[in-house]
Scaffold this motif. Structure first.
Motif, PDB file in Angstrom:
ATOM      1  N   GLN A  51       6.308   2.678  -2.458  1.00 23.07           N
ATOM      2  CA  GLN A  51       5.456   2.345  -3.589  1.00 23.07           C
ATOM      3  C   GLN A  51       4.876   3.639  -4.136  1.00 23.07           C
ATOM      4  N   LEU A  52       4.407   3.595  -5.359  1.00 28.67           N
ATOM      5  CA  LEU A  52       3.671   4.732  -5.898  1.00 28.67           C
ATOM      6  C   LEU A  52       2.225   4.598  -5.442  1.00 28.67           C
ATOM      7  N   ALA A  53       1.656   5.690  -4.953  1.00 31.62           N
ATOM      8  CA  ALA A  53       0.280   5.676  -4.457  1.00 31.62           C
ATOM      9  C   ALA A  53      -0.310   7.068  -4.635  1.00 31.62           C
ATOM     10  N   PRO A  54      -1.633   7.163  -4.652  1.00 32.09           N
ATOM     11  CA  PRO A  54      -2.264   8.478  -4.754  1.00 32.09           C
ATOM     12  C   PRO A  54      -1.922   9.333  -3.527  1.00 32.09           C
ATOM     13  N   SER A  55      -1.584  10.582  -3.778  1.00 33.17           N
ATOM     14  CA  SER A  55      -1.264  11.513  -2.701  1.00 33.17           C
ATOM     15  C   SER A  55      -2.497  11.874  -1.898  1.00 33.17           C
ATOM     16  N   ARG A  56      -2.321  12.038  -0.611  1.00 34.17           N
ATOM     17  CA  ARG A  56      -3.415  12.508   0.243  1.00 34.17           C
ATOM     18  C   ARG A  56      -3.726  13.969  -0.041  1.00 34.17           C
ATOM     19  N   TYR A  57      -2.848  14.677  -0.757  1.00 35.32           N
ATOM     20  CA  TYR A  57      -3.042  16.102  -1.002  1.00 35.32           C
ATOM     21  C   TYR A  57      -3.748  16.411  -2.309  1.00 35.32           C
ATOM     22  N   ASP A  58      -3.568  15.570  -3.336  1.00 36.71           N
ATOM     23  CA  ASP A  58      -4.192  15.880  -4.622  1.00 36.71           C
ATOM     24  C   ASP A  58      -4.605  14.656  -5.432  1.00 36.71           C
ATOM     25  N   GLY A  59      -4.360  13.458  -4.925  1.00 34.22           N
ATOM     26  CA  GLY A  59      -4.761  12.241  -5.621  1.00 34.22           C
ATOM     27  C   GLY A  59      -3.827  11.810  -6.739  1.00 34.22           C
ATOM     28  N   ALA A  60      -2.879  12.657  -7.130  1.00 37.16           N
ATOM     29  CA  ALA A  60      -1.906  12.289  -8.169  1.00 37.16           C
ATOM     30  C   ALA A  60      -0.844  11.366  -7.561  1.00 37.16           C
ATOM     31  N   PRO A  61      -0.135  10.600  -8.383  1.00 33.91           N
ATOM     32  CA  PRO A  61       0.862   9.674  -7.843  1.00 33.91           C
ATOM     33  C   PRO A  61       1.964  10.378  -7.046  1.00 33.91           C
ATOM     34  N   ALA A  62       2.360   9.735  -5.971  1.00 33.73           N
ATOM     35  CA  ALA A  62       3.494  10.173  -5.154  1.00 33.73           C
ATOM     36  C   ALA A  62       4.320   8.941  -4.809  1.00 33.73           C
ATOM     37  N   TYR A  63       5.622   9.114  -4.722  1.00 36.67           N
ATOM     38  CA  TYR A  63       6.508   8.069  -4.232  1.00 36.67           C
ATOM     39  C   TYR A  63       6.264   8.034  -2.720  1.00 36.67           C
ATOM     40  N   THR A  64       5.668   6.959  -2.232  1.00 40.67           N
ATOM     41  CA  THR A  64       5.128   6.921  -0.878  1.00 40.67           C
ATOM     42  C   THR A  64       5.925   5.968   0.004  1.00 40.67           C
ATOM     43  N   LEU A  65       6.293   6.438   1.174  1.00 39.91           N
ATOM     44  CA  LEU A  65       7.067   5.678   2.150  1.00 39.91           C
ATOM     45  C   LEU A  65       6.124   5.279   3.275  1.00 39.91           C
ATOM     46  N   ILE A  66       5.917   3.979   3.428  1.00 35.72           N
ATOM     47  CA  ILE A  66       4.963   3.459   4.407  1.00 35.72           C
ATOM     48  C   ILE A  66       5.747   2.749   5.511  1.00 35.72           C
ATOM     49  N   TYR A  67       5.819   3.378   6.662  1.00 31.14           N
ATOM     50  CA  TYR A  67       6.609   2.851   7.772  1.00 31.14           C
ATOM     51  C   TYR A  67       5.900   1.716   8.501  1.00 31.14           C
ATOM     52  N   ARG A  68       4.590   1.683   8.463  1.00 30.50           N
ATOM     53  CA  ARG A  68       3.814   0.676   9.193  1.00 30.50           C
ATOM     54  C   ARG A  68       4.081  -0.736   8.675  1.00 30.50           C
ATOM     55  N   ALA A  69       4.665  -0.886   7.495  1.00 28.20           N
ATOM     56  CA  ALA A  69       4.974  -2.209   6.956  1.00 28.20           C
ATOM     57  C   ALA A  69       6.030  -2.929   7.799  1.00 28.20           C
ATOM     58  N   TYR A  70       6.717  -2.186   8.666  1.00 32.00           N
ATOM     59  CA  TYR A  70       7.775  -2.745   9.514  1.00 32.00           C
ATOM     60  C   TYR A  70       7.526  -2.346  10.960  1.00 32.00           C
ATOM     61  N   SER A  71       8.069  -3.122  11.868  1.00 33.82           N
ATOM     62  CA  SER A  71       7.964  -2.821  13.298  1.00 33.82           C
ATOM     63  C   SER A  71       9.001  -1.761  13.646  1.00 33.82           C
ATOM     64  N   SER A  72       8.535  -0.581  14.039  1.00 36.04           N
ATOM     65  CA  SER A  72       9.414   0.492  14.486  1.00 36.04           C
ATOM     66  C   SER A  72       8.547   1.567  15.127  1.00 36.04           C
ATOM     67  N   MET A  73       9.201   2.538  15.756  1.00 39.79           N
ATOM     68  CA  MET A  73       8.463   3.651  16.330  1.00 39.79           C
ATOM     69  C   MET A  73       7.698   4.408  15.232  1.00 39.79           C
ATOM     70  N   CYS A  74       8.327   4.607  14.079  1.00 43.54           N
ATOM     71  CA  CYS A  74       7.643   5.330  12.991  1.00 43.54           C
ATOM     72  C   CYS A  74       6.429   4.558  12.493  1.00 43.54           C
ATOM     73  N   GLY A  75       6.515   3.237  12.457  1.00 49.25           N
ATOM     74  CA  GLY A  75       5.357   2.430  12.090  1.00 49.25           C
ATOM     75  C   GLY A  75       4.262   2.534  13.129  1.00 49.25           C
ATOM     76  N   ALA A  76       4.655   2.556  14.399  1.00 54.80           N
ATOM     77  CA  ALA A  76       3.675   2.622  15.488  1.00 54.80           C
ATOM     78  C   ALA A  76       2.879   3.927  15.481  1.00 54.80           C
ATOM     79  N   ILE A  77       3.484   5.012  14.979  1.00 52.67           N
ATOM     80  CA  ILE A  77       2.774   6.295  14.946  1.00 52.67           C
ATOM     81  C   ILE A  77       2.177   6.572  13.560  1.00 52.67           C
TER      82      ILE A  77
END
Length: 184
Positions: free
Chosen positions: A93-119
């Motif tokens: 999804q597009l979301a504000p960047s943690r680095y500057d607040g401007a939009p970034a194409y953001t990959l959120i692993y926690r939306a699914y069950s996996s090791m990457c989501g767990a961390i």
């Protein structure tokens, strides 16, 4: 552009990232070759090599598909002993960047069950040139751990999206670990 990105240190990559634009959800469609760029410290180098530059199961690419105007899905692809495998699904999804607040194409692993989501892994991606994307990955259990930038490069598309994988977390909504907002 690719050679230039490969020459930059982590600070230079972050400075470049802050000056780039986010691609639209519809722009990122298919598989994109992936590779690590300069890492910020020895722990990031070692953990990055173990996770994605491991010769027994190297990271090949990330795959994406738009779901609608506001979101998409994706995965990472690895070559595991000669077999191509998709792992670590994510929501995009597009979301504000943690680095500057401007939009970034953001990959959120926690939306699914996996090791990457767990961390609590989250990647932010911006377009460096047509078909060239600079990503900054983060993961960790504390705010301090999730502030360590782990730059990577995506180029492509080099192939078609292979299909959705993963089990979504019921009623998942990104929280401050995934979308902390701009720095203060």
């Amino acid at each position: 552009m690719i050679a230039e990105l490969r020459r930059l240190d982590t600070g230079g990559l972050l400075a470049r990232f802050r000056n780039l634009q986010a691609p639209a959800i519809s722009e990122i469609d298919g598989e994109y070759s992936a590779g690590l760029l300069a890492q910020p410290n020895l722990f990031a180098v070692v953990s990055g090599r173990a996770a994605v530059a491991n010769p027994l199961g190297p990271w090949l690419c990330k795959g994406f598909r738009p779901v609608d105007e506001d979101s998409g899905r994706g995965y990472n692809t690895f070559d595991e002993f000669g077999r191509i495998r998709q792992r670590y699904p994510m929501r995009t999804q597009l979301a504000p960047s943690r680095y500057d607040g401007a939009p970034a194409y953001t990959l959120i692993y926690r939306a699914y069950s996996s090791m990457c989501g767990a961390i609590h892994m989250v990647d932010e991606v911006r377009r460096a040139a047509p078909g060239v994307y600079l990503g900054i990955g983060t993961w960790g259990f504390t705010d301090a751990q999730r502030r360590v930038p782990r730059p990577f490069l995506l180029t492509g598309p080099v192939g078609a999206y292979r299909g959705d994988i993963g089990t979504s977390r019921p009623a998942f909504t990104p929280g401050p670990r995934e979308l902390p907002g701009p720095p203060h």
